[in-house]
Design a protein around this motif. Structure first.
Motif, mmCIF file in Angstrom:
data_model
loop_
_atom_site.group_PDB
_atom_site.id
_atom_site.type_symbol
_atom_site.label_atom_id
_atom_site.label_comp_id
_atom_site.label_asym_id
_atom_site.label_seq_id
_atom_site.Cartn_x
_atom_site.Cartn_y
_atom_site.Cartn_z
ATOM 1 N N GLU A 98 14.020 -79.721 -17.964
ATOM 2 C CA GLU A 98 14.964 -79.421 -19.683
ATOM 3 C C GLU A 98 15.536 -81.237 -19.369
ATOM 4 O O GLU A 98 15.917 -81.550 -20.805
ATOM 5 C CB GLU A 98 14.553 -78.283 -20.034
ATOM 6 N N VAL A 99 16.449 -81.670 -18.197
ATOM 7 C CA VAL A 99 17.486 -82.335 -18.498
ATOM 8 C C VAL A 99 16.964 -83.800 -18.052
ATOM 9 O O VAL A 99 16.676 -84.246 -17.066
ATOM 10 C CB VAL A 99 18.425 -81.990 -17.769
ATOM 11 N N THR A 100 16.745 -84.859 -19.361
ATOM 12 C CA THR A 100 16.909 -85.910 -19.612
ATOM 13 C C THR A 100 17.488 -86.754 -18.569
ATOM 14 O O THR A 100 18.627 -86.389 -18.645
ATOM 15 C CB THR A 100 15.261 -86.257 -20.181
ATOM 16 N N GLU A 101 17.805 -87.658 -18.227
ATOM 17 C CA GLU A 101 18.485 -89.224 -18.101
ATOM 18 C C GLU A 101 19.903 -88.666 -19.198
ATOM 19 O O GLU A 101 20.548 -89.245 -19.455
ATOM 20 C CB GLU A 101 18.521 -90.298 -17.679
ATOM 21 N N LYS A 102 19.544 -88.820 -20.392
ATOM 22 C CA LYS A 102 19.258 -89.336 -21.880
ATOM 23 C C LYS A 102 20.898 -87.407 -21.850
ATOM 24 O O LYS A 102 21.261 -88.230 -22.356
ATOM 25 C CB LYS A 102 18.976 -89.861 -22.849
ATOM 26 N N LYS A 103 20.108 -86.768 -21.476
ATOM 27 C CA LYS A 103 21.134 -85.895 -21.836
ATOM 28 C C LYS A 103 21.392 -85.203 -21.609
ATOM 29 O O LYS A 103 22.890 -84.638 -21.261
ATOM 30 C CB LYS A 103 19.527 -84.722 -21.993
ATOM 31 N N ILE B 30 35.248 -91.259 -11.978
ATOM 32 C CA ILE B 30 33.986 -90.331 -11.445
ATOM 33 C C ILE B 30 33.482 -91.788 -10.823
ATOM 34 O O ILE B 30 32.779 -92.377 -10.620
ATOM 35 C CB ILE B 30 33.149 -90.296 -13.596
ATOM 36 N N HIS B 31 32.660 -90.967 -9.620
ATOM 37 C CA HIS B 31 32.043 -91.368 -8.457
ATOM 38 C C HIS B 31 30.697 -91.616 -8.738
ATOM 39 O O HIS B 31 29.953 -91.068 -9.340
ATOM 40 C CB HIS B 31 32.474 -90.663 -7.037
ATOM 41 N N PRO B 32 29.969 -92.633 -7.862
ATOM 42 C CA PRO B 32 28.956 -93.311 -8.384
ATOM 43 C C PRO B 32 28.109 -92.203 -7.768
ATOM 44 O O PRO B 32 28.346 -91.321 -6.456
ATOM 45 C CB PRO B 32 28.572 -94.822 -7.650
ATOM 46 N N ASP B 33 26.706 -92.160 -8.008
ATOM 47 C CA ASP B 33 26.109 -91.151 -8.000
ATOM 48 C C ASP B 33 25.038 -91.657 -6.156
ATOM 49 O O ASP B 33 25.061 -93.136 -6.338
ATOM 50 C CB ASP B 33 24.666 -91.262 -8.746
ATOM 51 N N ASP B 34 25.309 -91.125 -5.523
ATOM 52 C CA ASP B 34 24.554 -91.151 -4.410
ATOM 53 C C ASP B 34 23.256 -91.086 -3.388
ATOM 54 O O ASP B 34 23.823 -89.844 -2.758
ATOM 55 C CB ASP B 34 26.154 -91.133 -2.754
ATOM 56 N N PRO B 35 22.550 -91.770 -3.395
ATOM 57 C CA PRO B 35 22.233 -92.942 -3.710
ATOM 58 C C PRO B 35 22.091 -93.155 -5.592
ATOM 59 O O PRO B 35 21.554 -92.457 -5.816
ATOM 60 C CB PRO B 35 20.631 -93.339 -2.665
ATOM 61 N N PRO B 36 21.599 -94.396 -5.922
ATOM 62 C CA PRO B 36 22.158 -93.677 -7.200
ATOM 63 C C PRO B 36 20.753 -94.012 -7.577
ATOM 64 O O PRO B 36 20.357 -95.394 -8.568
ATOM 65 C CB PRO B 36 22.935 -95.623 -7.197
ATOM 66 N N TRP B 37 19.509 -93.313 -7.596
ATOM 67 C CA TRP B 37 18.766 -93.245 -8.271
ATOM 68 C C TRP B 37 18.414 -91.381 -8.209
ATOM 69 O O TRP B 37 18.668 -91.040 -7.696
ATOM 70 C CB TRP B 37 17.692 -94.087 -7.044
ATOM 71 N N PRO B 38 17.275 -90.977 -8.551
ATOM 72 C CA PRO B 38 17.464 -89.559 -8.779
ATOM 73 C C PRO B 38 16.360 -89.765 -8.001
ATOM 74 O O PRO B 38 15.530 -89.677 -6.780
ATOM 75 C CB PRO B 38 15.769 -89.626 -9.797
ATOM 76 N N ILE B 39 16.832 -88.073 -7.455
ATOM 77 C CA ILE B 39 16.486 -87.570 -5.832
ATOM 78 C C ILE B 39 16.336 -86.357 -6.029
ATOM 79 O O ILE B 39 16.302 -85.701 -6.842
ATOM 80 C CB ILE B 39 17.107 -87.272 -4.550
ATOM 81 N N PHE B 40 14.718 -85.611 -5.039
ATOM 82 C CA PHE B 40 14.399 -84.030 -5.802
ATOM 83 C C PHE B 40 14.155 -83.808 -7.605
ATOM 84 O O PHE B 40 13.595 -82.778 -7.842
ATOM 85 C CB PHE B 40 15.551 -83.619 -5.200
ATOM 86 N N GLY B 41 13.682 -85.080 -7.770
ATOM 87 C CA GLY B 41 13.398 -84.876 -9.248
ATOM 88 C C GLY B 41 13.788 -84.414 -10.286
ATOM 89 O O GLY B 41 14.136 -84.240 -11.259
ATOM 90 N N LEU B 42 14.979 -84.278 -9.924
ATOM 91 C CA LEU B 42 16.693 -84.594 -10.771
ATOM 92 C C LEU B 42 16.515 -85.546 -10.809
ATOM 93 O O LEU B 42 17.316 -86.910 -10.002
ATOM 94 C CB LEU B 42 17.522 -83.680 -9.788
ATOM 95 N N PRO B 43 17.535 -85.559 -13.067
ATOM 96 C CA PRO B 43 18.164 -87.205 -13.265
ATOM 97 C C PRO B 43 20.034 -88.081 -12.101
ATOM 98 O O PRO B 43 20.306 -86.154 -12.301
ATOM 99 C CB PRO B 43 18.287 -86.772 -14.476
ATOM 100 N N ARG B 44 19.723 -88.130 -12.590
ATOM 101 C CA ARG B 44 20.841 -88.924 -11.496
ATOM 102 C C ARG B 44 21.364 -89.992 -13.171
ATOM 103 O O ARG B 44 20.752 -90.750 -13.560
ATOM 104 C CB ARG B 44 21.387 -90.000 -10.726
ATOM 105 N N VAL B 45 22.504 -90.901 -13.433
ATOM 106 C CA VAL B 45 23.292 -91.260 -13.990
ATOM 107 C C VAL B 45 24.394 -91.986 -14.007
ATOM 108 O O VAL B 45 24.661 -92.916 -14.349
ATOM 109 C CB VAL B 45 23.682 -91.312 -15.709
ATOM 110 N N VAL B 46 24.867 -91.407 -12.802
ATOM 111 C CA VAL B 46 26.089 -93.434 -13.008
ATOM 112 C C VAL B 46 25.810 -94.027 -11.679
ATOM 113 O O VAL B 46 26.284 -94.147 -10.328
ATOM 114 C CB VAL B 46 27.593 -92.480 -12.424
ATOM 115 N N THR B 47 25.055 -95.012 -12.034
ATOM 116 C CA THR B 47 24.428 -95.591 -11.129
ATOM 117 C C THR B 47 24.075 -97.057 -11.056
ATOM 118 O O THR B 47 23.954 -97.716 -10.134
ATOM 119 C CB THR B 47 22.369 -95.170 -11.049
ATOM 120 N N GLY B 48 24.889 -97.789 -12.257
ATOM 121 C CA GLY B 48 24.955 -99.004 -12.322
ATOM 122 C C GLY B 48 25.711 -99.459 -13.254
ATOM 123 O O GLY B 48 26.378 -98.716 -14.061
ATOM 124 N N LYS B 49 25.382 -100.860 -13.786
ATOM 125 C CA LYS B 49 26.320 -101.522 -14.801
ATOM 126 C C LYS B 49 26.678 -100.878 -15.870
ATOM 127 O O LYS B 49 27.013 -100.548 -16.401
ATOM 128 C CB LYS B 49 25.988 -102.999 -14.469
#
Length: 344
Positions: A167-172, A197-216
């Motif tokens: 239920e948690v979107t990237e926006k949320k 804050i450390h960036p997400d590694d890798p900088p994209w969603p994995i296993f259906g989970l959102p990630r938000v520290v990904t880029g500029k």
């Protein structure tokens, strides 16, 4: 810049005595690893860690990491308790004279790779991320467990936590990060602690989970939403650089004055959404390491920097990505670049 080195405590086969022999390394990046996520770090334990490091002539300059409890990332009502604990930990760190904290906001899983010992042409091995293999891995199956992951979850609990994120979107998730920052940054300001804050590694969603520290774009939004010099980033060349769409020079510009810590490592793009870690040398991977170092220098960064994940070379066995030899070579390479930059 202050050349630093990650140390995992008394159980780390890479000892402080070995680290202090690496030319130019003066800082140690470490943490108190036995304390569960969310619990307050006792002042006495922090001092003990600091004094252990100082006894060999080095000093503790960065805490990596103070983990953020999942309830905070999920935005649950119970987050207030964990945020209060986090504030108390920051106060204790400051009292002990430690003023830079690296942390991340990755849901459930920390950095992720599909192979911890992928061979390289020179006979060494390193960490690799293969997008196709990751697609077919079920994180609940136990097929993949990595250093840095919180293995305290039972399988049933892990499933429940992962389900909670549906239920948690990237926006949320970004809203939950901003809420957390608005709570802790005033304390960080009072205590003169720099949050990185450390960036997400890798900088994209994995296993259906959102990630938000990904880029500029996300970084600029986060820094603008809580506009304080104490709210900053860890600039990790390998994490941001894993995505060819990320322009590392633009990210440095977007975070100018708010970069509080640097992880330097090289990766080689091996296919869409796939990469392998290499030696730090530019020619070994896909990242212009001297160019990045010059950009950091030219924009005024003078803080702690450490060689990040290294290859396993010369028959070394140990914590994947965190052997001694290749990270020591990385520190020497980075120091060589810095010597040239200081001569300009």
């Amino acid at each position: 810049m202050e050349m630093s080195f990650r140390w995992y405590g008394s159980d780390d086969p890479v000892t402080l005595d070995k680290i202090r022999q690496i030319p130019g390394v003066t800082g140690i990046v470490s943490a108190i690893y036995e304390i569960p996520a969310g619990e307050v770090w006792p002042y006495e334990k922090i001092v003990q860690l600091k004094e252990t490091i100082e006894q060999v002539g080095l000093h503790l300059n960065v805490i990596e990491s103070v983990p953020v409890h999942e309830d905070i990332k999920l935005g649950l009502p119970s987050r207030e308790k964990w945020i209060a604990n986090y504030k108390e930990t920051l106060r204790n760190l400051s009292r002990a004279g430690i003023h830079t904290v690296c942390y991340n906001f990755m849901p459930v899983f920390d950095w992720t790779r599909s192979n911890l010992k992928a061979p390289l042409p020179d006979g060494s091995n390193s960490l690799k991320y293969d997008a196709e293999k990751i697609k077919h891995i079920d994180p609940l199956s136990g097929q993949l467990t990595l250093p840095g992951w919180d293995l305290s979850f039972q399988k049933e609990d892990l499933k429940q936590v992962i389900d909670s994120y549906q239920e948690v979107t990237e926006k949320k998730l970004m809203e939950n990060l901003i809420y957390f920052l608005k709570e802790i940054i005033p304390v960080a300001e009072e205590e003169e602690v720099l949050m990185a804050i450390h960036p997400d590694d890798p900088p994209w969603p994995i296993f259906g989970l959102p990630r938000v520290v990904t880029g500029k774009e996300n970084i600029a939004f986060m820094l603008g939403a809580v506009d304080s010099p104490n709210n900053g980033i860890t600039f990790c060349t390998g994490s941001y650089g894993a995505d060819p769409e990320n322009n590392l020079f633009d990210i440095i510009d977007a975070a100018k004055g708010r970069i509080h810590f640097v992880h330097a490592r090289n990766v080689k793009w091996t296919g869409e959404g796939s990469f392998q870690e290499t030696s730090h040398l530019t020619r070994a991977g896909s990242i212009d390491m001297p160019g990045v170092m010059k950009k950091l220098h030219d924009t005024g960064f003078t803080g702690p920097i450490r060689p990040d994940h290294g290859r396993m070379i010369w028959g070394e066995e140990g914590r994947p990505g965190y052997g001694l030899y290749d990270r020591a070579l990385g520190a020497a390479y980075l120091n060589g670049i810095l010597d040239l930059l200081h001569e300009e």
